[in-house]
Structure formats: structure tokens, C-alpha cells
Scaffold this motif. Structure first.
Motif, mmCIF file in Angstrom:
data_model
loop_
_atom_site.group_PDB
_atom_site.id
_atom_site.type_symbol
_atom_site.label_atom_id
_atom_site.label_comp_id
_atom_site.label_asym_id
_atom_site.label_seq_id
_atom_site.Cartn_x
_atom_site.Cartn_y
_atom_site.Cartn_z
ATOM 1 N N PRO A 373 93.128 -66.349 -45.160
ATOM 2 C CA PRO A 373 92.659 -67.715 -45.439
ATOM 3 C C PRO A 373 91.706 -68.249 -44.376
ATOM 4 O O PRO A 373 90.739 -68.953 -44.701
ATOM 5 C CB PRO A 373 93.969 -68.532 -45.462
ATOM 6 C CG PRO A 373 95.031 -67.538 -45.759
ATOM 7 C CD PRO A 373 94.600 -66.286 -45.062
ATOM 8 N N ILE A 374 91.963 -67.901 -43.110
ATOM 9 C CA ILE A 374 91.126 -68.407 -42.024
ATOM 10 C C ILE A 374 89.764 -67.723 -42.011
ATOM 11 O O ILE A 374 88.721 -68.380 -41.897
ATOM 12 C CB ILE A 374 91.817 -68.201 -40.656
ATOM 13 C CG1 ILE A 374 93.166 -68.888 -40.643
ATOM 14 C CG2 ILE A 374 90.952 -68.731 -39.526
ATOM 15 C CD1 ILE A 374 93.992 -68.580 -39.414
ATOM 16 N N ILE A 375 89.771 -66.381 -42.108
ATOM 17 C CA ILE A 375 88.508 -65.639 -42.048
ATOM 18 C C ILE A 375 87.609 -66.004 -43.224
ATOM 19 O O ILE A 375 86.412 -66.291 -43.046
ATOM 20 C CB ILE A 375 88.787 -64.123 -42.020
ATOM 21 C CG1 ILE A 375 89.422 -63.732 -40.682
ATOM 22 C CG2 ILE A 375 87.502 -63.337 -42.246
ATOM 23 C CD1 ILE A 375 89.823 -62.281 -40.590
ATOM 24 N N ILE A 376 88.168 -66.008 -44.418
ATOM 25 C CA ILE A 376 87.359 -66.381 -45.582
ATOM 26 C C ILE A 376 86.937 -67.849 -45.487
ATOM 27 O O ILE A 376 85.799 -68.205 -45.835
ATOM 28 C CB ILE A 376 88.133 -66.130 -46.890
ATOM 29 C CG1 ILE A 376 88.484 -64.646 -47.031
ATOM 30 C CG2 ILE A 376 87.312 -66.585 -48.092
ATOM 31 C CD1 ILE A 376 87.300 -63.720 -47.078
ATOM 32 N N GLY A 377 87.841 -68.716 -44.998
ATOM 33 C CA GLY A 377 87.492 -70.128 -44.827
ATOM 34 C C GLY A 377 86.364 -70.325 -43.830
ATOM 35 O O GLY A 377 85.441 -71.114 -44.054
ATOM 36 N N LYS A 378 86.405 -69.599 -42.705
ATOM 37 C CA LYS A 378 85.352 -69.706 -41.691
ATOM 38 C C LYS A 378 84.032 -69.165 -42.214
ATOM 39 O O LYS A 378 82.964 -69.777 -42.019
ATOM 40 C CB LYS A 378 85.791 -68.932 -40.444
ATOM 41 C CG LYS A 378 84.776 -68.964 -39.308
ATOM 42 C CD LYS A 378 84.524 -70.378 -38.828
ATOM 43 C CE LYS A 378 83.617 -70.336 -37.604
ATOM 44 N NZ LYS A 378 82.628 -71.373 -37.565
ATOM 45 N N LEU A 379 84.081 -68.015 -42.906
ATOM 46 C CA LEU A 379 82.865 -67.465 -43.503
ATOM 47 C C LEU A 379 82.307 -68.410 -44.564
ATOM 48 O O LEU A 379 81.083 -68.533 -44.726
ATOM 49 C CB LEU A 379 83.150 -66.094 -44.117
ATOM 50 C CG LEU A 379 83.434 -64.950 -43.125
ATOM 51 C CD1 LEU A 379 83.870 -63.692 -43.872
ATOM 52 C CD2 LEU A 379 82.199 -64.659 -42.270
ATOM 53 N N SER A 380 83.208 -69.088 -45.283
ATOM 54 C CA SER A 380 82.778 -70.057 -46.286
ATOM 55 C C SER A 380 82.067 -71.238 -45.635
ATOM 56 O O SER A 380 81.029 -71.703 -46.131
ATOM 57 C CB SER A 380 83.987 -70.547 -47.086
ATOM 58 O OG SER A 380 83.626 -71.575 -47.981
ATOM 59 N N ASP A 381 82.613 -71.733 -44.522
ATOM 60 C CA ASP A 381 81.957 -72.824 -43.801
ATOM 61 C C ASP A 381 80.565 -72.422 -43.331
ATOM 62 O O ASP A 381 79.628 -73.239 -43.340
ATOM 63 C CB ASP A 381 82.800 -73.244 -42.592
ATOM 64 C CG ASP A 381 84.050 -74.028 -42.985
ATOM 65 O OD1 ASP A 381 84.035 -74.678 -44.056
ATOM 66 O OD2 ASP A 381 85.035 -73.992 -42.226
ATOM 67 N N ASP A 382 80.404 -71.160 -42.921
ATOM 68 C CA ASP A 382 79.136 -70.703 -42.332
ATOM 69 C C ASP A 382 78.131 -70.204 -43.360
ATOM 70 O O ASP A 382 76.923 -70.439 -43.224
ATOM 71 C CB ASP A 382 79.406 -69.584 -41.316
ATOM 72 C CG ASP A 382 80.173 -70.080 -40.097
ATOM 73 O OD1 ASP A 382 80.189 -71.302 -39.858
ATOM 74 O OD2 ASP A 382 80.769 -69.244 -39.395
ATOM 75 N N TYR A 383 78.625 -69.505 -44.405
ATOM 76 C CA TYR A 383 77.704 -68.836 -45.330
ATOM 77 C C TYR A 383 77.923 -69.188 -46.795
ATOM 78 O O TYR A 383 77.109 -68.828 -47.645
ATOM 79 C CB TYR A 383 77.829 -67.311 -45.178
ATOM 80 C CG TYR A 383 77.617 -66.823 -43.775
ATOM 81 C CD1 TYR A 383 76.338 -66.788 -43.217
ATOM 82 C CD2 TYR A 383 78.693 -66.422 -42.995
ATOM 83 C CE1 TYR A 383 76.147 -66.338 -41.916
ATOM 84 C CE2 TYR A 383 78.514 -65.971 -41.690
ATOM 85 C CZ TYR A 383 77.239 -65.941 -41.153
ATOM 86 O OH TYR A 383 77.053 -65.501 -39.868
#
Length: 428
Positions: A373-383
Motif C-alpha cells: 500500500p505504501i509503495i504503490i501509494g508513493k508511486l501514485s503520488d509521484d507518477y
């Protein structure tokens, strides 16, 4: 309540009574765990959260499971399966209810972490009970049927949560999914348990001797089958957790669906795991009659197929075609579960079954569900969430490779188990 308890105690088909109670508990477990993903837009609006913070609310459950799973599993194996499961179910249900009364991110994070404490030993305890209640040759099939409760509970939690939040407010969603688990927890406390298994092994003279701590450690550290199995499990769980957590948001943003409709659409994909989990267990048990290491080869193939489907779904397709491919992925993405869970029981001493699955849970949460959830969430915020989800096929491919490697060790590792007479009898 008294009538229900008496029926449970005298039921001639005790094994199946235990199965269905464990099935319902697991279903409500995942309803409580996953209801929050359909509430993300409302929490972002009310509490000003980012996607990464929303992901943390999912990961907090897995971190608690990660921390408490091993000590709780020891309690389960050495004390009581039924009483441990009952207490844990009551705790996670009450913690879910508390989520309805939180007022900020910190309070909600703590309440979600408390859910994980309650859930820490449930899967090890339930798996140990089912492994003792049914014969080995049916183990993957039974575990596949049991694990079908996971997508069912997840889909119900996401779908009901989105509907209730849209029509009545997000706080009511937590309260609605918390109460059934609490009632079942009370009933399960009175279910008949099986006798705790002595931790013994054959010595040089052929007599049974007490296992030393180092002997128990070697059950897990000198077991390449278990190592490959557990690492691949974590990679596959990263995929399923990512889809469970972020598919509603993906449909909400890229198809302009209201969150209740986006949640239902995402649930319709993940609920197909009701087919995938039992089918995976049935096929691997069937294949195992001809191929001894089928419990590792089959999930290797299903993992590879999942990676191919996800690659095309998020890299080339959109709209109806993408949805149809994701529906098929909903079946294949969980087909690995019953076989891989059965492997954790096949290659260890029967008195360490709950501990074996807790080790699997620690690895899958440490490297999979707590990070996803965190990795996909962070990638979602960035890309953007669309690009974030394109990393998932790589995890499926690596899982397939590890399972193929592990399949070459299965025959050797499964032989070291104690003879069948040391297995517990069905609590019928």
C-alpha cells in the motif's frame, strides 16, 4: 446461544463445523481489514490525507500482524486453538468498532494497528486446526476452500463500505462490519479443540525424544522448500494487496466513477478469487497424485500467468477489455494460496504447524502486504496510480522463478516429517 453451543459440541461432523466457523471468521476478518480502502476519498476530504497516508492505514494492520504473529502462534500451538482464535476475533472486531469514533489520522492509525494485533494469530491457528481435522491428501483443497473467504470478505468489505459511506457516512461502515465477528468470537470459544501435540522426534535409538530448541530452529532454517515458498508468497501477496488497496481508487480516477460504484467494480474482480483459491487447491491436489512436487509447480505456473495478464491489463488495455483481463486475473492471482499454505504444513513437525505459518505470515507481511500500500501509494503520488500498478508483473515473474526452484527440494524436505502416526486425530 446455549442451543448453538450444545449443537457444536455434539455435531458428528465436527471437522466441517469447525471449517465453516473458521470460514465465516476469516470472511469477517477481511471485511474489517479491507473496508477502509473504499473510504479513502472520504478520509482524504475529512482529514486531509495523502495517498501515502491512506496506504499507511492498510499497512498498519500488517505491521501489527508482523510483530505479534510469531509469539501468538506459539501460544496457539502450545495452549488452545479455539480459545486463542475466539479472543483474537473479539479483539479485532472491537478495534474495528473503535475506528468509527476516531477524529484524526493518528487515532485511526492506532485503531487500525490494534486490528492487526487481534488478527496476528488467526491464520496460523485456523490453518493448524484444519490441518489436524482433515487428511493430508485433501489439505490444499480444504485450505483453498477456506481461503476463498479472503476475497469474499475483502469484496464484501470494500463493496459494503463504499455503499454505506456514500449513503450514510464513513463511520457507519466500520460499525456495520465489526458486529458479526464479535458474535462469532463468542460462539467459537466453546468449540471442541484437539489435543496439543508433543514436540518429539525419533532419536538414534529409534525412540521418541523431546525436541531441543535448535531442532525446532532447523525445521525452518535448513529447509530450502520453505524458504522459496515463503519468499514467493510475499511477492504474490504484494500483488494481491496492491490490487485490493488501489483498484477502487484506480477506477474512481480513470473511469470517473463515484466511489461506491468504483468499489463495487473493484470488488467484482477480487471476489472471483472465490473461484481461484478453491480451484487452485483442487487442481494442485489432483496433480499431486501424479507429480509429488505439484504443490510448488502449480503455483509457479499460476504466478507466471498472473504476471502476463497484469502486464497486458495495465500496459496496453483500457475500458472493457482491461476489465475482462482483470476479471481473469482475479482468479489466477490467488490460485497460489492453498498450495503454498499447504507446503508450510507439509515440511514441518505437526507440533509446529502454527509456528510455520506464522513464519510465512511474517515474511509475507514484511516483504509484501505491509509494503504494497505504501509503495504503490508513493508511486501514485509521484507518477499516478496507472503507472504505479505497472510494476506488479515483475513481482509475479520473480515469484514463479522461486517456486520452480523450490519444487526441486520438496520431495527431500517432505520426507523428513514424522511418520503419520504422530499426526493428531480429527476432532470429530
Amino acid at each position: 446461544m446455549g442451543i448453538i453451543i450444545r449443537l457444536l459440541m455434539i455435531n458428528k461432523k465436527q471437522s466441517w463445523t469447525i471449517f465453516w466457523l473458521l470460514f465465516l471468521l476469516y470472511m469477517f476478518d477481511y471485511m474489517d481489514r479491507m473496508v477502509i480502502v473504499s473510504l479513502f476519498p472520504y478520509l482524504k476530504q475529512d482529514m486531509g490525507m495523502t495517498d501515502a497516508q491512506c496506504g499507511l492505514l492498510v499497512s498498519s494492520v500488517y505491521w501489527s500482524i508482523l510483530i505479534f504473529s510469531f509469539p501468538v502462534s506459539i501460544l496457539v500451538d502450545r495452549w488452545s486453538r479455539t480459545k486463542s482464535i475466539s479472543i483474537m476475533a473479539a479483539l479485532w472486531s472491537l478495534a474495528t468498532l473503535c475506528c468509527a469514533f476516531t477524529k484524526n489520522f493518528s487515532q485511526l492509525f492506532i485503531a487500525r494497528a490494534a486490528i492487526g494485533i487481534g488478527e496476528a494469530g488467526y491464520a496460523p491457528g485456523g490453518t493448524a486446526m484444519l490441518s489436524a481435522s482433515f487428511p493430508k491428501e485433501k489439505r490444499a483443497k480444504i485450505l483453498g476452500l477456506w481461503n476463498a473467504s479472503i476475497p469474499l470478505g475483502s469484496a464484501l468489505g470494500i463493496g459494503i463500505g463504499g455503499f454505506v459511506a456514500h449513503n450514510f457516512g464513513w463511520r457507519h461502515a466500520f460499525g456495520l462490519v465489526a458486529l458479526p465477528g464479535l458474535l462469532l468470537a463468542i460462539v467459537f470459544y466453546f468449540v471442541k479443540d484437539y489435543k496439543t501435540i508433543a514436540l518429539t522426534q525419533k532419536g538414534n535409538t529409534g525412540k521418541e525424544i523431546k525436541m531441543q530448541f535448535i531442532d525446532m530452529v532447523r525445521q525452518f532454517t535448513r529447509n530450502p522448500t520453505l524458504l522459496c515458498n515463503n519468499l514467493s508468497f510475499a511477492l504474490n501477496v504484494f500483488i494481491t494487496t496492491s490490487l485490493l488497496t488501489w483498484l477502487p481508487t484506480y477506477f474512481h480516477r480513470f473511469e470517473n466513477l463515484a466511489m461506491d460504484k468504483a468499489s463495487i467494480k473493484a470488488s467484482s474482480i477480487m471476489v472471483l478469487a472465490i473461484i481461484g483459491a478453491p480451484l487452485g487447491g483442487f487442481l494442485s491436489d489432483l496433480w499431486m497424485k501424479k507429480k509429488e512436487n505439484a504443490r510448488l509447480v502449480f503455483p509457479a505456473i499460476s504466478s507466471l500467468l498472473t504476471g502476463i495478464l497484469l502486464f497486458f491489463a495495465f500496459s496496453f488495455f483500457s475500458g472493457t477489455i482491461q476489465y475482462l483481463v482483470l476479471l481473469l486475473t482475479g482468479i489466477t492471482a490467488v490460485a497460489f494460496v492453498p498450495s503454498c499454505v499447504a507446503v508450510t504444513q507439509d515440511v514441518v513437525h505437526p507440533g509446529l504447524r502454527a509456528v510455520s505459518l506464522s513464519l510465512n505470515i511474517i515474511i509475507q507481511h514484511l516483504l509484501g502486504s505491509s509494503l504494497a500500500p505504501i509503495i504503490i501509494g508513493k508511486l501514485s503520488d509521484d507518477y499516478g496510480i496507472d503507472r504505479a500498478l505497472t510494476i506488479l508483473p515483475a513481482f509475479a515473474l520473480l515469484a514463479a522463478v522461486l517456486l520452480f526452484i523450490g519444487s526441486f527440494y520438496y520431495k527431500k524436505d517432505v520426507i523428513v516429517q514424522p511418520v503419520k502416526k504422530s499426526y493428531p486425530q480429527s476432532p470429530a
